[in-house]
Scaffold this active site. Structure first.
Site, mmCIF file in Angstrom:
data_model
loop_
_atom_site.group_PDB
_atom_site.id
_atom_site.type_symbol
_atom_site.label_atom_id
_atom_site.label_comp_id
_atom_site.label_asym_id
_atom_site.label_seq_id
_atom_site.Cartn_x
_atom_site.Cartn_y
_atom_site.Cartn_z
ATOM 1 N N HIS A 90 8.476 -3.807 -11.891
ATOM 2 C CA HIS A 90 8.639 -4.605 -10.662
ATOM 3 C C HIS A 90 7.563 -5.683 -10.762
ATOM 4 O O HIS A 90 6.464 -5.557 -10.232
ATOM 5 C CB HIS A 90 8.436 -3.739 -9.422
ATOM 6 C CG HIS A 90 8.402 -4.546 -8.144
ATOM 7 N ND1 HIS A 90 9.457 -5.321 -7.717
ATOM 8 C CD2 HIS A 90 7.422 -4.717 -7.225
ATOM 9 C CE1 HIS A 90 9.127 -5.917 -6.589
ATOM 10 N NE2 HIS A 90 7.903 -5.585 -6.270
ATOM 11 N N THR A 112 5.956 -11.026 1.929
ATOM 12 C CA THR A 112 7.351 -10.572 1.981
ATOM 13 C C THR A 112 7.380 -9.252 2.734
ATOM 14 O O THR A 112 6.493 -8.427 2.576
ATOM 15 C CB THR A 112 7.952 -10.346 0.575
ATOM 16 O OG1 THR A 112 7.400 -9.153 0.018
ATOM 17 C CG2 THR A 112 7.668 -11.512 -0.351
HETATM 18 P P1 NAD Z 1 -1.313 -6.164 4.708
HETATM 19 O O1 NAD Z 1 -2.660 -6.682 4.335
HETATM 20 O O2 NAD Z 1 -0.540 -6.820 5.771
HETATM 21 O O3 NAD Z 1 -1.445 -4.613 5.093
HETATM 22 C C1 NAD Z 1 -2.124 -3.698 4.292
HETATM 23 C C2 NAD Z 1 -2.619 -2.603 5.224
HETATM 24 O O4 NAD Z 1 -3.197 -1.563 4.413
HETATM 25 C C3 NAD Z 1 -3.716 -3.070 6.204
HETATM 26 O O5 NAD Z 1 -3.317 -2.763 7.534
HETATM 27 C C4 NAD Z 1 -4.946 -2.263 5.754
HETATM 28 O O6 NAD Z 1 -5.797 -1.929 6.844
HETATM 29 C C5 NAD Z 1 -4.305 -1.045 5.133
HETATM 30 N N1 NAD Z 1 -5.189 -0.344 4.196
HETATM 31 C C6 NAD Z 1 -5.882 -0.884 3.157
HETATM 32 N N2 NAD Z 1 -6.565 0.090 2.513
HETATM 33 C C7 NAD Z 1 -6.304 1.256 3.157
HETATM 34 C C8 NAD Z 1 -6.718 2.581 2.960
HETATM 35 N N3 NAD Z 1 -7.552 2.917 1.964
HETATM 36 N N4 NAD Z 1 -6.248 3.530 3.794
HETATM 37 C C9 NAD Z 1 -5.407 3.209 4.812
HETATM 38 N N5 NAD Z 1 -4.976 1.958 5.052
HETATM 39 C C10 NAD Z 1 -5.426 0.982 4.222
HETATM 40 O O7 NAD Z 1 -0.475 -6.124 3.324
HETATM 41 P P2 NAD Z 1 1.109 -6.004 3.203
HETATM 42 O O8 NAD Z 1 1.702 -7.358 3.146
HETATM 43 O O9 NAD Z 1 1.575 -5.046 4.210
HETATM 44 O O10 NAD Z 1 1.260 -5.388 1.713
HETATM 45 C C11 NAD Z 1 0.918 -4.047 1.465
HETATM 46 C C12 NAD Z 1 1.227 -3.711 0.005
HETATM 47 O O11 NAD Z 1 2.644 -3.749 -0.217
HETATM 48 C C13 NAD Z 1 0.631 -4.714 -1.002
HETATM 49 O O12 NAD Z 1 0.121 -4.033 -2.126
HETATM 50 C C14 NAD Z 1 1.820 -5.567 -1.397
HETATM 51 O O13 NAD Z 1 1.665 -6.176 -2.655
HETATM 52 C C15 NAD Z 1 2.895 -4.510 -1.410
HETATM 53 N N6 NAD Z 1 4.264 -5.021 -1.391
HETATM 54 C C16 NAD Z 1 5.150 -4.363 -2.189
HETATM 55 C C17 NAD Z 1 6.456 -4.793 -2.250
HETATM 56 C C18 NAD Z 1 7.404 -4.052 -3.167
HETATM 57 O O14 NAD Z 1 8.509 -4.520 -3.443
HETATM 58 N N7 NAD Z 1 7.033 -2.881 -3.659
HETATM 59 C C19 NAD Z 1 6.899 -5.878 -1.485
HETATM 60 C C20 NAD Z 1 5.967 -6.509 -0.652
HETATM 61 C C21 NAD Z 1 4.641 -6.077 -0.620
#
Ligand code: NAD
Length: 310
Positions: free
Chosen positions: A175, A230
């Site tokens: 991915h 996203t």
């Molecule tokens: P975001 O910054 O909006 O949210 C991340 C959240 O994680 C925050 O609320 C933060 O407080 C929390 N967090 C961080 N460390 C933590 C911990 N140790 N324990 C508990 N909570 C913790 O980010 P987002 O846009 O929501 O993205 C989150 C993840 O999803 C990223 O790694 C992003 O790359 C991934 N993502 C994956 C896909 C996919 O297709 N798999 C698609 C989009 C985003």
């Protein structure tokens, strides 16, 4: 059916909304290291639940609150900023996974729980979470290329003038930037892609296929440039995976989980049968020589990134 979501930022909130709207779970608990954020999300989602399925949504202030969860979804960690690749998040998000997984495992039934990983770089995080959790690889699953496959189906469907529901098309491997489009296996309804194009007088030359490949691989970059992150696509993909597990649907989804042995073991997306026990079986599509080589290369990139963590 109780679902826990760890990390309730942009993605975690979208996942909670989409899972709530499946109607197949009765309880969702939200945990975030930012407790205020988790409580606010639970409040807002609870209000939304009044207009649809009656799901009990609460924020929990520690991991004891996830006890009894059948599925734990990890959506915590840094996301990509404009111009960043998923691999740029590797070291930071490995620390996040290392923080979360032992706490999760101390509070769930290891005999049954399924962990769904969304955190990027997805495939490496699946490998790392599986290693730390010591769960069978069939129950540590990344949404992987489910989203990339949906992007491919959408773009191709528009080009062909049919519903994306009639396009069976799979993206395999990482991915990420080395993902592989399995052009050889694409069918439209019951017809092979080339047969469909011939009958419908649609021209799909190599240049157009290359453009489609580029658009699929770069979809996340374009969306992040336009709206900062996203969330809708991944929310729907995660909810679809939850539904498939909860209802033991045994659909074929391009999810990521660890397969192979020892140093060859790698998590990547392949078409896999998914049911109540997680990944039930993995399938090897018939690929062209070029596609096979690209898939091997993709696996090597994932493995190298994983090895760089130790
Ligand atoms: P975001 O910054 O909006 O949210 C991340 C959240 O994680 C925050 O609320 C933060 O407080 C929390 N967090 C961080 N460390 C933590 C911990 N140790 N324990 C508990 N909570 C913790 O980010 P987002 O846009 O929501 O993205 C989150 C993840 O999803 C990223 O790694 C992003 O790359 C991934 N993502 C994956 C896909 C996919 O297709 N798999 C698609 C989009 C985003």
């Amino acid at each position: 059916m109780k679902i826990a979501i760890i990390g309730v930022g942009t993605v975690g909130s979208a996942v909670a909304t989409a899972v709530k709207n499946t109607g197949c779970v009765h309880e969702i608990v939200l945990f975030d290291r930012d407790g205020t954020r988790a409580r606010a999300a639970a409040e807002d989602l609870g209000h939304a639940a009044t207009f649809g399925f009656d799901v009990n949504i609460t924020a929990v202030s520690n991991y004891r609150g996830i006890r009894g969860s059948d599925i734990v979804i990890i959506a915590a960690g840094a996301n990509q900023r404009p111009g960043e690749t998923r691999t740029d998040l590797l070291a930071h998000n490995a620390d996040v996974i290392a923080d979360i997984i032992p706490r999760v495992m101390a509070n769930v039934d290891a005999r049954h729980v399924k962990i769904i990983i969304l955190t990027n770089p997805l495939d490496v995080m699946v490998m790392y979470a599986q290693k730390i959790s010591r769960l069978p690889s069939a129950r540590v699953i990344g949404t992987g290329a489910m989203l990339d496959s949906a992007r491919l189906r959408t773009i191709l469907a528009r080009h062909l003038g049919v519903s994306s529901q009639s396009v069976n098309a799979y993206v395999l491997g990482e991915h990420g930037d080395s993902s592989v489009i399995d052009w050889s296996s694409i069918t439209v309804g019951a017809l092979a892609l080339d047969d469909f194009c011939r009958q419908m007088h649609i021209h799909l030359p190599a240049t157009t296929r290359n453009t489609i490949t580029h658009r699929v691989r770069n979809a996340a970059y374009e969306i992040i440039r336009g709206r900062g992150a996203t969330w809708d696509g991944i929310g729907a993909a995660a909810a679809d995976l939850v539904r498939c597990i909860v209802n033991d649907e045994r659909r074929i989804l391009t999810v990521s989980c660890v397969s192979g042995v020892a140093s060859d073991a790698v998590a990547m997306s392949l078409p896999r049968i998914v049911g109540a026990d997680g990944v039930v079986a993995s399938l090897r599509p018939k690929l062209s020589a070029a596609e096979s080589a690209a898939l091997r290369r993709s696996g090597k990139i994932i493995r190298q990134n994983y090895d760089s963590l130790s």
